[in-house]
Design a protein around this motif. Structure first.
Motif, PDB file in Angstrom:
ATOM      1  N   UNK A   1       0.832  -1.211   0.000  1.00 43.76           N
ATOM      2  CA  UNK A   1       0.000   0.000   0.000  1.00 43.76           C
ATOM      3  C   UNK A   1       0.865   1.259   0.000  1.00 43.76           C
ATOM      4  N   UNK A   2       1.935   1.262   0.796  1.00 42.23           N
ATOM      5  CA  UNK A   2       2.825   2.426   0.839  1.00 42.23           C
ATOM      6  C   UNK A   2       3.519   2.623  -0.506  1.00 42.23           C
ATOM      7  N   UNK A   3       3.934   1.529  -1.132  1.00 43.37           N
ATOM      8  CA  UNK A   3       4.593   1.629  -2.432  1.00 43.37           C
ATOM      9  C   UNK A   3       3.627   2.165  -3.487  1.00 43.37           C
ATOM     10  N   UNK A   4       2.384   1.690  -3.473  1.00 43.03           N
ATOM     11  CA  UNK A   4       1.381   2.169  -4.426  1.00 43.03           C
ATOM     12  C   UNK A   4       1.107   3.661  -4.214  1.00 43.03           C
ATOM     13  N   UNK A   5       1.028   4.070  -2.960  1.00 38.47           N
ATOM     14  CA  UNK A   5       0.794   5.483  -2.649  1.00 38.47           C
ATOM     15  C   UNK A   5       1.973   6.338  -3.121  1.00 38.47           C
ATOM     16  N   UNK A   6       3.198   5.847  -2.924  1.00 39.04           N
ATOM     17  CA  UNK A   6       4.378   6.577  -3.371  1.00 39.04           C
ATOM     18  C   UNK A   6       4.415   6.689  -4.888  1.00 39.04           C
ATOM     19  N   UNK A   7       4.061   5.620  -5.580  1.00 35.83           N
ATOM     20  CA  UNK A   7       4.066   5.660  -7.043  1.00 35.83           C
ATOM     21  C   UNK A   7       3.020   6.651  -7.570  1.00 35.83           C
ATOM     22  N   UNK A   8       1.860   6.712  -6.923  1.00 37.09           N
ATOM     23  CA  UNK A   8       0.838   7.692  -7.321  1.00 37.09           C
ATOM     24  C   UNK A   8       1.352   9.111  -7.073  1.00 37.09           C
ATOM     25  N   UNK A   9       2.014   9.329  -5.925  1.00 34.24           N
ATOM     26  CA  UNK A   9       2.608  10.631  -5.617  1.00 34.24           C
ATOM     27  C   UNK A   9       3.614  11.035  -6.688  1.00 34.24           C
ATOM     28  N   UNK A  10       4.520  10.108  -7.049  1.00 34.69           N
ATOM     29  CA  UNK A  10       5.547  10.401  -8.058  1.00 34.69           C
ATOM     30  C   UNK A  10       4.921  10.744  -9.410  1.00 34.69           C
TER      31      UNK A  10
END
Length: 121
Positions: free
Chosen positions: A26-35
């Motif tokens: 979930x954190x990785x998905x959130x970071x990818x959306x942020x990027x």
């Protein structure tokens, strides 16, 4: 009995590892959306950002999921309301409406210098 305790311990460990993996995913998905949002907005020109009501300084905030525009609109509404109140309080020359009413008719107002002679006032 011991084998049941070992099996329960293994089951709990697997559940804990699964929970950690879910959190990391979930954190990785959130970071990818942020990027993705950050990169897209960073590639826009200042004019394009202005068209959607943002500035370069807003990119980080928007990429993190917060939209600064509603606060900005509320602030502008407050400023407009204050300006309207000032217009009611003062006339075009900057004289307070209450003071203007207190000046006797026919007497030149000495409180405002509008660069006109007394006769022209």
């Amino acid at each position: 009995m011991r084998s049941q305790a070992v099996a329960q311990g293994i089951s709990n460990t697997i559940d804990a590892i699964g929970g950690v993996l879910r959190v990391l995913t979930a954190k990785f998905a959130k970071y990818m959306a942020y990027r993705k949002v950050h990169q897209t907005l960073s590639e826009m020109t200042d004019r394009e950002l202005d068209d959607i009501g943002l500035s370069r300084g807003d990119i980080e905030t928007v990429a993190r999921g917060n939209d600064p525009r509603p606060r900005r609109e509320a602030y502008l509404a407050t400023v407009v309301a204050q300006h309207a109140d000032l217009e009611k309080t003062f006339d075009a020359k900057g004289v307070a409406v209450a003071e203007k009413a207190a000046v006797e008719p026919g007497v030149a107002d000495q409180g405002v210098n509008d660069n006109r002679t007394v006769a022209a006032a």
